[in-house]
Enzyme design. Structure first.
Site, PDB file in Angstrom:
ATOM      1  CG  HIS A 210      -2.101  -1.796   1.320  1.00  8.30           C
ATOM      2  ND1 HIS A 210      -1.107  -1.716   0.376  1.00  8.30           N
ATOM      3  CD2 HIS A 210      -3.259  -1.461   0.681  1.00  8.30           C
ATOM      4  CE1 HIS A 210      -1.631  -1.341  -0.787  1.00  8.30           C
ATOM      5  NE2 HIS A 210      -2.938  -1.187  -0.621  1.00  8.30           N
ATOM      6  CD  GLU A 211      -6.759  -1.568   2.236  1.00  9.97           C
ATOM      7  OE1 GLU A 211      -7.178  -0.418   1.938  1.00  9.97           O
ATOM      8  OE2 GLU A 211      -6.448  -2.405   1.369  1.00  9.97           O
TER       9      GLU A 211
ATOM     10  CG  HIS B 206      -5.191   3.088   0.524  1.00 11.59           C
ATOM     11  ND1 HIS B 206      -4.524   3.744  -0.487  1.00 11.59           N
ATOM     12  CD2 HIS B 206      -5.059   1.760   0.266  1.00 11.59           C
ATOM     13  CE1 HIS B 206      -3.995   2.855  -1.317  1.00 11.59           C
ATOM     14  NE2 HIS B 206      -4.305   1.649  -0.871  1.00 11.59           N
TER      15      HIS B 206
END
Length: 418
Positions: free
Chosen positions: A18-19, A22
């Site tokens: 997920h990170e 980003h």
């Protein structure tokens, strides 16, 4: 021990993916990523590479990518402040010593008159104890030094707010997107390893002492008719059985090219809100790399739909907060799944990944969806929303989410202990 290792692996994978979404799109847009963190709270482990500090933190409640400009900048030079300056080979300031200047004897100490580290990248002032006015250009990658800790400055073109609406929207959406991609990849692996469900109603296995085994059903049988209803797909067969608890069903099966008639009575199985029929059979699985790809997308879609339906029930009051699970509940469920085998654990990881992606897209403050909402409002208004007001909204939202996490965790603990 196996559960602990599995949980750490699963949590780390979901948060990292997920990170990383980003992170990579922030880098692609030219943003300065200050920190890539797994977990919250005190640092357990950290190292710095290029511009970014990579950390593992104590509390397994998520993670974050800290991009310059999302929060107020760390240090703001003010008129009258005494600072020390060190220079690179090009004569530009590459270190700004905020305190402990005595530890930097080679630094030029000045009294700040004006400083612009966002656009012009200049520092103007006076040499201490002298009246001569001086002006210095600042390197775009210069560092503040405070308490002997270096922090890179962030010119405006490296900040989140300086990027276009599509760039910012993509950077925010990339986290959930990567969770969906991870889900697709895991289901594709599962489809390739254990097989893809057959298109027709073909039985792959029969449980011992089940209604199906008592009726004489065998692995390899293809259901072609139930009562007077023709069956062509497994879903049709499954639906009839589930809708007929404790009711006798007359079946016609294709067994090796011959038509065989059987009767079976599905047992009742109580779920959360209904009673369904079950006869104890498994669908036949076909190992095919080509079919594993569309299967992975279908499974991701089906699980996404199920999660969205359940979230809508939570909003309408059909589900209560007591039914939600936090880290403790997920750990307990992981413990049960791990005992059933590695493939089931992979499937569980895929389901949690798509769940994480959908939850983060909800238009709630502090979540990716809430921040995307503000970017969308900016696009409609054609002017940015006051960063301080937006920051307050996200701070309140984050506080409420942490409160919800505490309540959910407490409910998990009560369920396990009592």
């Amino acid at each position: 021990m196996n559960t602990i290792i599995a949980f750490i692996f699963m949590f780390g994978l979901l948060v990292f993916v997920h990170e990383f979404g980003h992170f990579i799109f922030a880098k692609k847009a030219g943003m300065l990523v200050r920190e890539f963190a797994i977990g919250f709270g005190p640092k357990v482990f950290s190292f710095k590479n290029n511009e970014t500090l990579y950390t593992i933190r104590l509390l397994p409640l998520g993670g974050y990518v800290r991009v310059a400009g999302e929060d107020p900048e760390i240090i703001d030079l003010k008129a009258g402040q005494h600072i020390g300056l060190e220079f690179n080979n090009d004569g530009k300031v590459n270190k700004i010593i905020v305190n402990n200047k005595s530890k930097h004897p080679n630094a030029r100490v000045i009294e700040v008159e004006k400083a612009d580290l966002d656009h012009q990248l200049i520092i103007e002032g006076y040499e201490v104890d002298e009246e001569e006015r001086v002006s210095f250009r600042v390197d775009p990658k210069a560092n503040f030094v405070m308490n002997e800790t270096e922090t890179q400055i962030a010119p405006y073109d490296r900040q989140f707010a300086s990027k276009t609406v599509p760039q910012r929207a993509m950077q925010l959406f990339a986290g959930p997107m990567m969770n969906f991609i991870l889900t697709i990849v895991i289901f594709a692996i599962l489809g390739f390893i254990q097989g893809v469900p057959a298109d027709n109603a073909l039985i792959g296995g029969v449980q011992e002492n089940s209604p199906a085994s008592e009726a004489g059903l065998l692995a390899g049988d293809e259901i072609v008719k139930i009562d007077e209803t023709s069956i062509t797909k497994w879903e049709e067969f499954q639906q009839v059985v589930q809708n007929s608890p404790e009711q006798e069903l007359s079946m016609v099966v294709n067994r090796g090219g011959e038509q065989v008639e059987l009767s079976v009575v599905p047992r009742s199985l109580e779920t959360q809100d209904m009673v369904i029929g079950q006869i104890g059979v498994q669908i036949d699985l076909e190992k095919s790399f080509i079919k594993a790809i569309p299967y992975s997308f279908e499974q991701t879609y089906e699980w996404s739909k199920l999660i969205i339906v359940n979230l809508s029930k939570l909003v309408t009051g059909q589900f209560s907060i007591d039914m939600l699970s936090g880290p403790v509940g997920i750990y307990d469920a992981t413990d049960q799944v791990v005992q059933t085998g590695f493939l089931n654990f992979l499937s569980w990881t895929a389901m949690l990944s798509v769940n994480l992606g959908i939850i983060n897209l909800l238009p709630l403050p502090a979540l990716d969806g809430g921040r995307l909402l503000f970017v969308g409002l900016e696009a409609i208004r054609r002017k940015p929303i006051d960063p301080q007001k937006e920051g307050i909204v996200h701070f309140i939202g984050f506080a409420l989410l942490m409160l919800l996490m505490i309540v959910v965790t407490w409910n998990d603990i009560q369920r396990l202990l009592f």
